[in-house]
Structures are given as C-alpha cells and as structure tokens.
Design an enzyme around this catalytic site. Structure first.
Site, PDB file in Angstrom:
ATOM      1  N   TYR A  45       0.836  -1.202   0.000  1.00  0.00           N
ATOM      2  CA  TYR A  45       0.000   0.000   0.000  1.00  0.00           C
ATOM      3  C   TYR A  45       0.877   1.261   0.000  1.00  0.00           C
ATOM      4  O   TYR A  45       0.431   2.331  -0.421  1.00  0.00           O
ATOM      5  CB  TYR A  45      -0.873   0.034   1.259  1.00  0.00           C
ATOM      6  CG  TYR A  45      -2.128  -0.822   1.231  1.00  0.00           C
ATOM      7  CD1 TYR A  45      -2.412  -1.695   0.175  1.00  0.00           C
ATOM      8  CD2 TYR A  45      -3.041  -0.746   2.284  1.00  0.00           C
ATOM      9  CE1 TYR A  45      -3.571  -2.468   0.185  1.00  0.00           C
ATOM     10  CE2 TYR A  45      -4.201  -1.503   2.285  1.00  0.00           C
ATOM     11  CZ  TYR A  45      -4.460  -2.371   1.246  1.00  0.00           C
ATOM     12  OH  TYR A  45      -5.606  -3.123   1.256  1.00  0.00           O
ATOM     13  N   GLY A  46       2.093   1.123   0.534  1.00  0.00           N
ATOM     14  CA  GLY A  46       2.975   2.284   0.725  1.00  0.00           C
ATOM     15  C   GLY A  46       3.060   3.249  -0.447  1.00  0.00           C
ATOM     16  O   GLY A  46       2.911   4.461  -0.274  1.00  0.00           O
ATOM     17  N   CYS A  76      -2.548  -1.607   9.574  1.00  0.00           N
ATOM     18  CA  CYS A  76      -1.654  -1.027   8.569  1.00  0.00           C
ATOM     19  C   CYS A  76      -1.506   0.481   8.805  1.00  0.00           C
ATOM     20  O   CYS A  76      -2.508   1.213   8.848  1.00  0.00           O
ATOM     21  CB  CYS A  76      -2.268  -1.295   7.198  1.00  0.00           C
ATOM     22  SG  CYS A  76      -1.348  -0.581   5.841  1.00  0.00           S
ATOM     23  N   ASN A  77      -0.277   0.916   8.957  1.00  0.00           N
ATOM     24  CA  ASN A  77      -0.012   2.355   9.176  1.00  0.00           C
ATOM     25  C   ASN A  77      -0.443   3.180   7.977  1.00  0.00           C
ATOM     26  O   ASN A  77      -1.003   4.260   8.115  1.00  0.00           O
ATOM     27  CB  ASN A  77       1.475   2.592   9.425  1.00  0.00           C
ATOM     28  CG  ASN A  77       1.940   2.055  10.750  1.00  0.00           C
ATOM     29  OD1 ASN A  77       2.135   2.797  11.700  1.00  0.00           O
ATOM     30  ND2 ASN A  77       2.114   0.741  10.848  1.00  0.00           N
ATOM     31  N   THR A  78      -0.155   2.659   6.769  1.00  0.00           N
ATOM     32  CA  THR A  78      -0.476   3.420   5.557  1.00  0.00           C
ATOM     33  C   THR A  78      -1.991   3.599   5.448  1.00  0.00           C
ATOM     34  O   THR A  78      -2.476   4.691   5.128  1.00  0.00           O
ATOM     35  CB  THR A  78       0.066   2.686   4.308  1.00  0.00           C
ATOM     36  OG1 THR A  78       1.428   2.330   4.540  1.00  0.00           O
ATOM     37  CG2 THR A  78      -0.016   3.540   3.070  1.00  0.00           C
ATOM     38  N   GLU A 156       9.858  -8.843   3.603  1.00  0.00           N
ATOM     39  CA  GLU A 156       9.061  -9.753   2.766  1.00  0.00           C
ATOM     40  C   GLU A 156       9.929 -10.842   2.141  1.00  0.00           C
ATOM     41  O   GLU A 156       9.487 -11.953   1.928  1.00  0.00           O
ATOM     42  CB  GLU A 156       8.390  -8.982   1.620  1.00  0.00           C
ATOM     43  CG  GLU A 156       7.254  -8.085   2.059  1.00  0.00           C
ATOM     44  CD  GLU A 156       5.992  -8.858   2.418  1.00  0.00           C
ATOM     45  OE1 GLU A 156       5.725  -9.888   1.775  1.00  0.00           O
ATOM     46  OE2 GLU A 156       5.291  -8.418   3.350  1.00  0.00           O
ATOM     47  N   CYS A 188       5.381   1.321  10.715  1.00  0.00           N
ATOM     48  CA  CYS A 188       5.044   0.388   9.634  1.00  0.00           C
ATOM     49  C   CYS A 188       4.968  -1.006  10.238  1.00  0.00           C
ATOM     50  O   CYS A 188       5.809  -1.353  11.085  1.00  0.00           O
ATOM     51  CB  CYS A 188       6.121   0.443   8.552  1.00  0.00           C
ATOM     52  SG  CYS A 188       5.907  -0.786   7.255  1.00  0.00           S
ATOM     53  N   THR A 189       3.982  -1.767   9.792  1.00  0.00           N
ATOM     54  CA  THR A 189       3.778  -3.111  10.354  1.00  0.00           C
ATOM     55  C   THR A 189       5.017  -3.999  10.271  1.00  0.00           C
ATOM     56  O   THR A 189       5.212  -4.877  11.090  1.00  0.00           O
ATOM     57  CB  THR A 189       2.670  -3.831   9.560  1.00  0.00           C
ATOM     58  OG1 THR A 189       2.891  -3.607   8.166  1.00  0.00           O
ATOM     59  CG2 THR A 189       1.305  -3.355   9.964  1.00  0.00           C
TER      60      THR A 189
END
Ligand code: DGL
Length: 269
Positions: A45-46, A76-78, A156, A188-189
């Site tokens: 999403y960033g 999610c922070n974003t 990731e 951020c997660t």
C-alpha cells in the site's frame, strides 16, 4: 453484557505485516476470536495514493463486518494514515488505527523531545504521525521523519540478516543518528520484524516504539470500557485468516511467524 461481546475482533492489513499486531493481540487478549484480512494481492500500500488505499480498506472493512465482528483494528499504518476518520464514519462499531497509540507511547518515552518517525512513503507523505505529535505538544518537539520503502522488501524477502540490509539501514537511519533522537516510532507493520537491525543501527540509547504493542493495549481498553470482552474464556477462541492473494504462501509465512499451523482462505473482493 452486550451480545456482540461474543463476536470477533477484525484486523486488516495490506499483507503479513499486520501479524505483528495479531501476535500482540493474542498475547494481551488470549480469549478473543480474531478474523484477519491481508490484502496480499494488492500490497504494498505504501506507494499507492490515499484515495486508493482508502477504497481498498473500506472494501476489507465491509468484508470483515460480514464476519460477525465487534471492532475493527486497522493494523496497517499506511491505511490508518490514509483515512481513519473516513473508516470510522462508515462503521457503527469501534475502529482503531495504529497512529494514535504509537504517538502516545512516543510522547511517554521521550525525554529530549527529539523524536524520529519511519514508515512507508504514504505514511510519511501524509504527515499523520508528525501532525499528531505536534498537536499534542505544539512547538516543543523536534521531529524527523523519513520513508524507508526498502525495509518492507527486506522483510518480505527474508533478507533482514544480510550485509545489504545493513547497508540500507545505515543509509536510511543516518539522519536520525545525526539528529540525536531519543525515540524512534516504527511506523510500519513490518519494522518490528527487523527491530534488531534498526536498534543496532540507531544505537541502544534510542527507544523503539512498536505500534503493535501499543494498539493492542488500546483494543483492550476499548473492550473493557464498552464491556465487550468475550465472556467465553476458552484457550483456543478461534482465529480465521483471509487473503486476497495466494493463500498457500501466506499460510507458510504466517505459520512460521506465529509458530503455529494456520489455514488461510482466498477471498476476491
Ligand atoms: N502494512 C504497511 C504499513 O504498515 C506496510 C506494507 C505496505 O506498504 O503495504 O504501512
């Protein structure tokens, strides 16, 4: 005791990163059912626009609401930065995001008022953390914020413990060392999954704020205030995982991260 107390807590994230929040929730609230949605097909999403992230988040919230939930945790922070108030306006159950709890924790820790924030491009561009910090202590803080997009890729791809990751961390975090911060918000997660490297890079004197721990505390408070704790005290309350992408790869990563075998189901939104 409202009937809805038997319902689950819904968590949404763009992918596996929100499992850091899931882990904290089951640690602090072991008797709660949880439904997790990871939007793996559309992550990250960033780099996306706020409008697009909001649209995705609302689709997921609608799906979660059909799964008998009593509250929504935007892990999610974003997605939180893109429109928490927007999601709240669309829901008649509590919706919590990661930014407020992270800000509160940072303010509680900082002594010098020199606070760093790292997150995705979307989160940093929104200035959601920076604004919330400034509003809480106007004119009293020195805030330095930077997006660290490669960190998500390192996590990731399981590349955190590599010399390349070390180099990337040195490069991203050098301005925070120069600014002599005493608190760094991991906005951020994925960043709690590389907190060892981040801590080594910024130095042991800097307090890392993990939003996952903080949001779990908030969820607990809301459940207590609204008398929504699950009255059934069973050891295995039931966890369900849904993803928009490949359920098998999510299942593998999540089972490894959570150290328990899980099943994941694909949902096309
Ligand atoms: N979940 C996102 C966040 O916390 C990080 C991964 C992404 O870019 O989707 O901001």
């Amino acid at each position: 005791m409202p009937d809805s107390s038997y319902r689950a807590i819904g968590i949404l994230d763009s992918g596996v990163g929100g499992l850091t929040v899931f882990q904290e929730l089951i640690r602090q609230l072991p008797h709660e059912k949880i439904v997790y949605f990871g939007d793996t097909a559309r992550m990250p999403y960033g780099p996306r626009s706020d409008e697009e992230v909001r649209r995705f988040a609302l689709q997921i919230i609608e799906f979660l609401q059909n799964q008998e939930i009593k509250m929504v945790v935007v892990a999610c922070n974003t997605a939180t930065a893109a429109g928490l108030s927007h999601y709240r306006a669309h829901c008649d159950i509590p919706v919590v995001g990661v930014i407020e709890p992270g800000v509160r924790a940072a303010l509680a820790y900082t002594k010098s008022g020199r606070i760093g924030v790292i997150g995705t491009a979307g989160t940093i561009r929104s200035s959601a953390y920076q604004k919330a910090l400034q509003e809480a202590r106007p004119g009293l803080l020195h805030i330095i914020a930077r997006s660290c997009p490669l960190f998500v890729l390192l996590v990731e791809n399981d590349l955190v413990e590599t010399p390349e990751a070390e180099k990337v961390a040195q490069e991203y975090l050098a301005p925070f060392k120069e600014a002599a911060i005493d608190t760094l918000i991991l906005g951020c997660t994925h960043y709690p999954l590389m907190s060892g490297l981040i801590q080594r890079t910024v130095g042991p004197e800097v307090k890392l704020v993990n939003s996952a721990e903080e949001i779990a505390r908030d969820v607990k408070d809301i459940l207590t205030r609204q008398e929504l704790h699950n009255p059934l005290q069973c050891a295995d309350p039931g966890y369900r995982f849904f993803v928009s992408g490949n359920p098998y790869s999510f299942k593998e990563i999540a089972s490894k991260m959570l150290r328990r075998r899980i099943e994941a189901y694909q949902v096309i939104l």
